[in-house]
Design a protein around this motif. Structure first.
Motif, PDB file in Angstrom:
ATOM      1  N   ILE A   6      65.610 -64.426 -13.510  1.00 43.30           N
ATOM      2  CA  ILE A   6      65.965 -64.319 -12.096  1.00 43.30           C
ATOM      3  C   ILE A   6      65.085 -65.257 -11.287  1.00 43.30           C
ATOM      4  N   SER A   7      65.722 -66.132 -10.536  1.00 46.62           N
ATOM      5  CA  SER A   7      65.018 -67.029  -9.615  1.00 46.62           C
ATOM      6  C   SER A   7      65.220 -66.517  -8.199  1.00 46.62           C
TER       7      SER A   7
ATOM      8  N   GLY B  30      59.875 -68.210  -7.174  1.00 42.69           N
ATOM      9  CA  GLY B  30      59.780 -68.578  -8.576  1.00 42.69           C
ATOM     10  C   GLY B  30      60.768 -67.825  -9.443  1.00 42.69           C
ATOM     11  N   GLU B  31      60.666 -68.052 -10.751  1.00 40.66           N
ATOM     12  CA  GLU B  31      61.523 -67.383 -11.729  1.00 40.66           C
ATOM     13  C   GLU B  31      60.722 -66.355 -12.504  1.00 40.66           C
ATOM     14  N   ARG B  32      61.335 -65.220 -12.768  1.00 39.76           N
ATOM     15  CA  ARG B  32      60.742 -64.202 -13.610  1.00 39.76           C
ATOM     16  C   ARG B  32      61.782 -63.731 -14.621  1.00 39.76           C
ATOM     17  N   ARG B  33      61.293 -63.297 -15.784  1.00 42.09           N
ATOM     18  CA  ARG B  33      62.193 -62.841 -16.843  1.00 42.09           C
ATOM     19  C   ARG B  33      61.968 -61.360 -17.129  1.00 42.09           C
ATOM     20  N   PHE B  34      63.055 -60.713 -17.523  1.00 39.75           N
ATOM     21  CA  PHE B  34      63.033 -59.278 -17.766  1.00 39.75           C
ATOM     22  C   PHE B  34      63.766 -58.954 -19.059  1.00 39.75           C
ATOM     23  N   ASP B  35      63.402 -57.832 -19.641  1.00 41.79           N
ATOM     24  CA  ASP B  35      64.074 -57.356 -20.846  1.00 41.79           C
ATOM     25  C   ASP B  35      65.390 -56.694 -20.470  1.00 41.79           C
TER      26      ASP B  35
ATOM     27  N   GLU C 182      69.340 -67.291  -8.110  1.00 36.57           N
ATOM     28  CA  GLU C 182      70.093 -67.485  -9.348  1.00 36.57           C
ATOM     29  C   GLU C 182      69.740 -66.375 -10.334  1.00 36.57           C
ATOM     30  N   LEU C 183      70.768 -65.863 -11.018  1.00 37.95           N
ATOM     31  CA  LEU C 183      70.578 -64.864 -12.062  1.00 37.95           C
ATOM     32  C   LEU C 183      71.251 -65.370 -13.327  1.00 37.95           C
TER      33      LEU C 183
END
Length: 287
Positions: free
Chosen positions: A131-132, A52-57, A74-75
């Motif tokens: 980030i996936s 999956g995709e996750r998001r970061f600060d 993928e980034l």
């Protein structure tokens, strides 16, 4: 999340509970799943491989700390104007370099560093890095020695999979609690019925962020493996909870402070010792 770090047959085996009937299979599988989720919370990490995709600060630096990561597909980074840009893999590296999360005994990646000489920085913004990939402590699989049985191709909506062993000596006995992979799909086994020359698995399809797909006869199966200490802790804790039907919870160990909440009744001290090396120590800033 449908996942267990051990399986029903092992829990029922003479070395653990020595249960010889099937009367409580559903409850026992539920305990394995509950023990697995408790382990996730206690260690502050997941040991299953989740797609999956996750998001970061972004922190305005050349280094980004991430949650446990196995692989990146993928980034993407969002600039000040709100536009998303995909950064090529040549621009960054996964650290620790020798983590080897797909190998037994390996560990996950926990940082992304921009390649030497690259002037870019992860932008200073909230949820600005997407980030996936595959998330979790590791993605270790073993060939199950089984294939989708001849004449038993699997449709996208099928809830059972019939498998046959390539070699009786090489086949891994699959049971409820195992997670298997066929092609790019993860399937969670909730039941297994052995027949003449084949085994029919009851499964939940497309788990852990993967998509259900059709699989032709002859397609191979791999089975997910978790760190030995984690699998053992799952078995032991599930057994403890099952046996608690006949007795009280674990007492506090001698000399341990009762007020700190670490030694909760009903959790084996041995489980805590097994999991100690796998507990996360550092916080991750992300979404």
């Amino acid at each position: 999340m449908s996942n267990a770090y051990s399986d029903l047959d092992t829990l029922k085996s003479p070395s653990v509970l020595n249960v010889t009937d099937n009367a409580h299979d559903g409850r026992l599988l539920g305990l394995l799943e509950a023990a697995s989720r408790w382990i996730d919370g206690y260690c502050d990490r997941r040991f299953a491989a989740v797609h999956g995709e996750r998001r970061f600060d972004g922190r305005g630096r050349a280094t980004l700390t991430v949650s446990d990561l196995v692989a990146v597909s993928e980034l993407r980074v969002r600039d000040a104007s709100g536009r998303w840009e995909c950064w090529p893999s040549a621009d960054w590296l996964l650290y620790p370099l020798n983590a080897a999360p797909t190998e037994p005994g390996g560990r996950p990646y926990t940082r992304i560093l921009l390649a030497s000489g690259e002037r870019r920085r992860f932008p200073l913004n909230r949820a600005g890095v997407a980030i996936s990939g595959i998330w979790g402590y590791g993605d270790v699989r073993e060939d199950a020695g089984m294939r989708v049985a001849a004449g038993s191709a699997v449709g996208i909506g099928d809830g059972t999979v019939t498998v046959a062993s390539v070699s009786a000596d090489a086949a891994i006995p699959l049971s409820a609690g195992h997670t298997v992979r066929i092609g790019d799909e993860q399937l969670y086994v909730t039941g297994a019925a052995a027949g003449e020359g084949a085994t029919t698995l009851s499964v939940q399809r497309g788990v852990n962020g993967t998509d259900a797909a059709a699989h032709a006869a002859g397609a191979g199966l791999t089975v997910y493996r978790y760190p030995e200490a984690v699998a053992e802790a799952c078995l032991l804790q599930a057994a403890v909870w099952w046996r608690e039907r006949f007795g009280g919870p674990f007492p506090l160990s001698e000399g341990s402070p009762a007020a700190d909440g670490r030694d909760v009744g009903g959790v084996s001290p041995t489980v805590r010792a097994l999991l100690a090396p796998h507990r996360r120590r550092n916080a991750v800033l992300g979404v």
